[in-house]
Design a protein around this motif. Sequence first.
Motif, PDB file in Angstrom:
ATOM      1  N   VAL A 198      -2.711 -13.358  44.961  1.00 29.30           N
ATOM      2  CA  VAL A 198      -3.994 -13.123  45.621  1.00 29.30           C
ATOM      3  C   VAL A 198      -4.506 -11.742  45.209  1.00 29.30           C
ATOM      4  CG1 VAL A 198      -5.097 -12.794  47.867  1.00 29.30           C
ATOM      5  CG2 VAL A 198      -3.440 -14.646  47.536  1.00 29.30           C
TER       6      VAL A 198
ATOM      7  N   GLY B   2       5.682  -7.982  58.353  1.00 26.86           N
ATOM      8  CA  GLY B   2       6.752  -7.646  57.415  1.00 26.86           C
ATOM      9  C   GLY B   2       7.598  -6.519  57.960  1.00 26.86           C
ATOM     10  N   ASP B   3       8.631  -6.123  57.198  1.00 31.69           N
ATOM     11  CA  ASP B   3       9.527  -5.057  57.656  1.00 31.69           C
ATOM     12  C   ASP B   3       8.768  -3.753  57.873  1.00 31.69           C
ATOM     13  OD1 ASP B   3       9.083  -4.630  54.922  1.00 31.69           O
ATOM     14  OD2 ASP B   3      11.197  -4.205  54.462  1.00 31.69           O
TER      15      ASP B   3
ATOM     16  N   GLU C  36       1.957 -17.469  47.150  1.00 32.64           N
ATOM     17  CA  GLU C  36       3.025 -16.534  46.766  1.00 32.64           C
ATOM     18  C   GLU C  36       2.896 -16.208  45.279  1.00 32.64           C
ATOM     19  OE1 GLU C  36       5.651 -14.648  47.906  1.00 32.64           O
ATOM     20  OE2 GLU C  36       5.970 -14.235  45.775  1.00 32.64           O
ATOM     21  N   LYS C  37       2.915 -14.931  44.952  1.00 35.85           N
ATOM     22  CA  LYS C  37       2.670 -14.546  43.548  1.00 35.85           C
ATOM     23  C   LYS C  37       3.841 -14.883  42.632  1.00 35.85           C
ATOM     24  CE  LYS C  37       4.333  -9.815  43.570  1.00 35.85           C
ATOM     25  NZ  LYS C  37       4.145  -8.424  43.343  1.00 35.85           N
TER      26      LYS C  37
ATOM     27  N   ALA D 231       9.392 -12.638  56.514  1.00 36.13           N
ATOM     28  CA  ALA D 231       8.508 -12.520  57.682  1.00 36.13           C
ATOM     29  C   ALA D 231       7.503 -13.667  57.697  1.00 36.13           C
ATOM     30  CB  ALA D 231       7.778 -11.175  57.652  1.00 36.13           C
TER      31      ALA D 231
ATOM     32  N   ASN E  83      21.093  -7.380  50.531  1.00 39.89           N
ATOM     33  CA  ASN E  83      22.474  -7.815  50.304  1.00 39.89           C
ATOM     34  C   ASN E  83      22.937  -8.844  51.313  1.00 39.89           C
ATOM     35  OD1 ASN E  83      23.404  -5.748  48.183  1.00 39.89           O
ATOM     36  ND2 ASN E  83      22.326  -4.536  49.719  1.00 39.89           N
TER      37      ASN E  83
ATOM     38  N   ASN F 139       1.460 -10.610  54.133  1.00 35.93           N
ATOM     39  CA  ASN F 139       2.892 -10.275  54.165  1.00 35.93           C
ATOM     40  C   ASN F 139       3.363  -9.321  53.054  1.00 35.93           C
ATOM     41  OD1 ASN F 139       5.866 -12.177  53.337  1.00 35.93           O
ATOM     42  ND2 ASN F 139       5.751 -10.508  54.776  1.00 35.93           N
TER      43      ASN F 139
ATOM     44  N   ARG G  33      11.850  -9.896  48.805  1.00 28.46           N
ATOM     45  CA  ARG G  33      12.911  -8.932  48.460  1.00 28.46           C
ATOM     46  C   ARG G  33      14.294  -9.398  48.891  1.00 28.46           C
ATOM     47  NH1 ARG G  33      10.795  -4.285  51.618  1.00 28.46           N
ATOM     48  NH2 ARG G  33       9.116  -5.703  52.188  1.00 28.46           N
TER      49      ARG G  33
ATOM     50  N   ARG H 105      14.774  -3.756  56.933  1.00 25.11           N
ATOM     51  CA  ARG H 105      15.882  -4.698  57.054  1.00 25.11           C
ATOM     52  C   ARG H 105      15.361  -6.122  57.155  1.00 25.11           C
ATOM     53  NH1 ARG H 105      18.563  -2.125  54.787  1.00 25.11           N
ATOM     54  NH2 ARG H 105      20.089  -0.568  55.384  1.00 25.11           N
ATOM     55  N   LEU H 106      16.145  -7.027  56.626  1.00 21.25           N
ATOM     56  CA  LEU H 106      15.757  -8.437  56.623  1.00 21.25           C
ATOM     57  C   LEU H 106      15.592  -8.977  58.047  1.00 21.25           C
ATOM     58  CD1 LEU H 106      15.237 -10.998  55.034  1.00 21.25           C
ATOM     59  CD2 LEU H 106      17.716 -11.274  54.754  1.00 21.25           C
TER      60      LEU H 106
ATOM     61  N   GLY I 193      18.456  -8.256  45.746  1.00 22.50           N
ATOM     62  CA  GLY I 193      17.590  -7.396  46.565  1.00 22.50           C
ATOM     63  C   GLY I 193      18.372  -7.075  47.831  1.00 22.50           C
TER      64      GLY I 193
END
Length: 343
Positions: A131, A316-317, A33-34, A12, A57, A160, A41, A324-325, A55
């Motif tokens: 963060v 995000g989802d 990004e951590k 996202a 598929n 996100n 995912r 779903r992606l 993650g």
Amino acid sequence: MTDIGIVGAGAAAAAATYLVDGAVPDASITVLEKSGGLCGRAATRRRDDVTYDYGANYLKDDDDRVVDLVSAFDDGLVEVAGDIYAFDRTGSVSEGRDADERKWTYRTGLTRLAKHLFGATDATVHRRTRVEGIARAGDAWTVTDAAGERWGPFDVLLLNPPAPQTAALLETADWESEARADLLSATRDVDYRSVWTAVLGYPFELDRPYYALVNTDKGHPVGWVAREECKPGHVPDGESVLVVQANHEWSVERYDADPAENVAELAGHAASLLDDGRLSDPTWTDHQGWRYALPESGLRRGARTAAEDAGLYVLGDWVEGEARLHAAVRNGLDTGERVVYAL
Ligand SMILES: Cc1cc2nc3c(=O)[nH]c(=O)nc-3n(C[C@H](O)[C@H](O)[C@H](O)COP(=O)(O)OP(=O)(O)OC[C@H]3O[C@@H](n4cnc5c(N)ncnc54)[C@H](O)[C@@H]3O)c2cc1C
């Protein structure tokens, strides 16, 4: 110059970055990004000559805007071959779902999607930067990472991470307002299903008429078994790789159990579902627990509007309400559009 901060580099965030970067030429976008990778995912690992998505598929061709976007980044895009069959609580397999949908990944795995999208922008992505806090500073936002470094000020901040992790960030915000309270309570309301995944490698090929098996009555400890060799470029000839995902109840109960025991149990289930005793003895394995795998609901309508007026966006989802992606990508595009409009 408009400074935009984004926490998380999931699909996202990648889609939002791509949209905003294209529409706001003077935007300076910083992504924190951590983890060490991109696409969250929708995760890919490599092992020798094998590539596997452990993650998400695949990406479904379910949404015209997402299809258009992906078509513009088709370098390495491949279609997953084969249908999805079903199995029930007894392990009995039958021909299953609609065979018409296209299922996509990349030769180098699903993470390529985010790499393509971020790579087409001037955004700076800082990996291994977790963060831990966000703060309102006048009309702007700042964030603090785990090392104590402060980032910003940002005119606009996008969050996100999955809902529970976004809620943890909202809790830190020294921004006493109805907008924060509303968004925080709605974010806390989003529940998740957990998934414990085993990846199993074998030095022989499997001949089956399907790509994957899905448990349709939710009564089996395994929810999903997929054959990674059905993805062009992922598995060398003469080998097989199974991705086995346990169902929510099993995953929660066994989340902190010995991974070797979990993998052995899931390999046993795979052997029985695919009716091949050799599958209980893989030559190599990998595993991953996903505590926040699949959101079960979406963000309550209207809960984000007032925060967006103050330049704070969630995406995000889970905001879309579909685990779903393609839904995450679509939500990233929609969120990016609202950011552009607001600017
Ligand atoms: C096991 C599993 C199987 C799935 N199967 C499918 C499938 O077959 N098809 C499908 O369409 N979808 C599937 N999904 C769902 C799909 O993966 C998600 O819907 C999609 O990837 C979500 O993208 P996102 O951008 O919303 O969030 P995420 O991918 O979760 O991205 C959020 C990012 O934020 C980062 N982050 C979190 N906290 C912080 C912090 N404090 N600081 C900095 N960064 C942070 C994370 O590391 C991550 O990179 C599956 C998911 C799982 C887990």
